[in-house]
Scaffold this motif. Structure first.
Motif, mmCIF file in Angstrom:
data_model
loop_
_atom_site.group_PDB
_atom_site.id
_atom_site.type_symbol
_atom_site.label_atom_id
_atom_site.label_comp_id
_atom_site.label_asym_id
_atom_site.label_seq_id
_atom_site.Cartn_x
_atom_site.Cartn_y
_atom_site.Cartn_z
ATOM 1 N N GLY A 158 0.762 -1.236 -0.456
ATOM 2 C CA GLY A 158 0.326 0.764 -0.117
ATOM 3 C C GLY A 158 0.843 1.313 -0.056
ATOM 4 O O GLY A 158 0.773 2.085 -0.837
ATOM 5 N N LEU A 159 1.992 1.045 0.668
ATOM 6 C CA LEU A 159 2.955 2.637 1.042
ATOM 7 C C LEU A 159 3.479 3.178 -0.311
ATOM 8 O O LEU A 159 3.285 3.608 -0.585
ATOM 9 C CB LEU A 159 4.323 1.885 1.949
ATOM 10 C CG LEU A 159 4.178 3.407 2.175
ATOM 11 C CD1 LEU A 159 4.572 3.959 3.479
ATOM 12 C CD2 LEU A 159 6.391 2.898 1.669
ATOM 13 N N ILE A 160 3.737 1.482 -1.115
ATOM 14 C CA ILE A 160 4.312 1.430 -2.614
ATOM 15 C C ILE A 160 3.767 2.515 -3.898
ATOM 16 O O ILE A 160 4.366 3.343 -4.708
ATOM 17 C CB ILE A 160 5.378 0.370 -2.912
ATOM 18 C CG1 ILE A 160 6.740 0.006 -2.058
ATOM 19 C CG2 ILE A 160 5.587 0.692 -4.632
ATOM 20 C CD1 ILE A 160 7.434 -1.040 -2.365
ATOM 21 N N ALA A 161 2.212 1.623 -3.428
ATOM 22 C CA ALA A 161 1.744 2.132 -4.304
ATOM 23 C C ALA A 161 1.177 3.839 -4.274
ATOM 24 O O ALA A 161 0.936 4.162 -5.002
ATOM 25 C CB ALA A 161 0.518 0.888 -3.887
ATOM 26 N N ALA A 162 1.362 4.028 -3.223
ATOM 27 C CA ALA A 162 1.156 5.859 -3.011
ATOM 28 C C ALA A 162 2.071 6.458 -3.292
ATOM 29 O O ALA A 162 1.184 7.187 -3.914
ATOM 30 C CB ALA A 162 0.306 5.674 -0.906
ATOM 31 N N ALA A 163 2.918 5.448 -3.294
ATOM 32 C CA ALA A 163 3.799 6.805 -3.968
ATOM 33 C C ALA A 163 4.126 6.845 -5.153
ATOM 34 O O ALA A 163 4.020 7.338 -5.822
ATOM 35 C CB ALA A 163 5.743 5.912 -3.513
ATOM 36 N N LEU A 164 3.311 5.694 -5.501
ATOM 37 C CA LEU A 164 3.647 5.454 -7.327
ATOM 38 C C LEU A 164 2.144 5.826 -7.686
ATOM 39 O O LEU A 164 2.285 6.348 -8.889
ATOM 40 C CB LEU A 164 3.487 3.752 -7.476
ATOM 41 C CG LEU A 164 4.577 3.136 -7.439
ATOM 42 C CD1 LEU A 164 4.851 2.231 -7.937
ATOM 43 C CD2 LEU A 164 5.914 3.801 -8.457
ATOM 44 N N THR B 201 0.243 11.217 0.314
ATOM 45 C CA THR B 201 0.589 11.145 0.935
ATOM 46 C C THR B 201 1.332 9.946 1.158
ATOM 47 O O THR B 201 -0.138 8.498 1.848
ATOM 48 C CB THR B 201 -0.174 12.493 2.206
ATOM 49 O OG1 THR B 201 -0.535 13.495 1.455
ATOM 50 C CG2 THR B 201 0.518 12.502 3.417
ATOM 51 N N LEU B 202 2.267 9.551 2.644
ATOM 52 C CA LEU B 202 2.771 7.913 2.163
ATOM 53 C C LEU B 202 2.822 8.113 4.209
ATOM 54 O O LEU B 202 2.398 8.970 4.414
ATOM 55 C CB LEU B 202 4.217 7.819 2.309
ATOM 56 C CG LEU B 202 4.399 8.383 0.992
ATOM 57 C CD1 LEU B 202 5.267 7.349 0.875
ATOM 58 C CD2 LEU B 202 3.271 7.128 0.171
#
Length: 195
Positions: free
Chosen positions: A38-44, A171-172
């Motif tokens: 989820g964190l990587i997806a949000a960054a992308l 936002t992460l």
């Protein structure tokens, strides 16, 4: 040799969503795979509804090193929610969002001229204060990611994620929106035989 994407997670508070029963919302001691994906997806900039992109990211393998366990703290609070009667009046709804609940509360409070329709739910949530984690992410040799689904020229392997972690599209946060990052993630790619 394999490329490993390494980054650090640190925040004043973190909460990693353990199994919740009743009013208790515990936290795992470290981030789960779904939290990292989820964190990587949000960054992308991947939307939650983009199931194909989420499924590709779920192919990543990852490891977590707990550098600092932090201090476990429990937060007690109440949440206003609609009464059972308010929900019974709108059974056709497939699912209720928090916004739907708030609207139901407003509607029933205004029309009943009392707060009898607005209930309160007690909630206890666990957070970890000042925990630090190092995350290692890589692609599996037998289950490679189809980077083309992301339609981003920078993404050809895990090394392309580095710039997005430095300048995320969304936002992460560390498990809950109330848990922002306290330090830069310092993402880097390291070649190694294994994690």
């Amino acid at each position: 040799m394999r490329s490993y994407l390494l980054f650090r997670l640190h925040g004043a508070l973190a909460s990693w969503g353990d199994v919740a029963v009743g009013d208790i919302r515990p936290s795992y001691r470290y981030p789960s795979k779904s939290a990292i994906v989820g964190l990587i997806a949000a960054a992308l900039g991947v939307e939650r509804e983009s199931h194909q992109k989420q499924a590709e990211l779920a192919k990543l393998s990852f490891s977590v090193r707990v550098d600092g366990t932090g201090i476990s703290i429990d937060d007690y609070h109440t949440i206003q929610s609609p009464s059972e009667q308010a929900i019974k009046n709108d059974r056709d709804k497939g699912h209720w969002t928090r916004l739907d609940e708030i609207e139901a509360i407003k509607f029933h409070v205004v029309h009943s001229q009392s707060n009898a329709e607005a209930g309160a739910i007690q909630s206890r949530r666990t957070y970890y204060c000042d925990a630090v984690y190092t995350i290692a992410v890589s692609e599996k040799d037998h289950n490679r990611i189809n980077w083309d689904v992301f339609e981003l020229d920078e993404l050809k392997d895990v090394s392309g994620i580095v710039d997005f972690l430095r300048n995320p599209q969304f936002t992460l946060y560390l498990g809950r929106k109330s848990c922002p990052l306290a330090l830069p993630m310092e993402p880097q790619v390291v070649p190694a035989e294994d994690c």
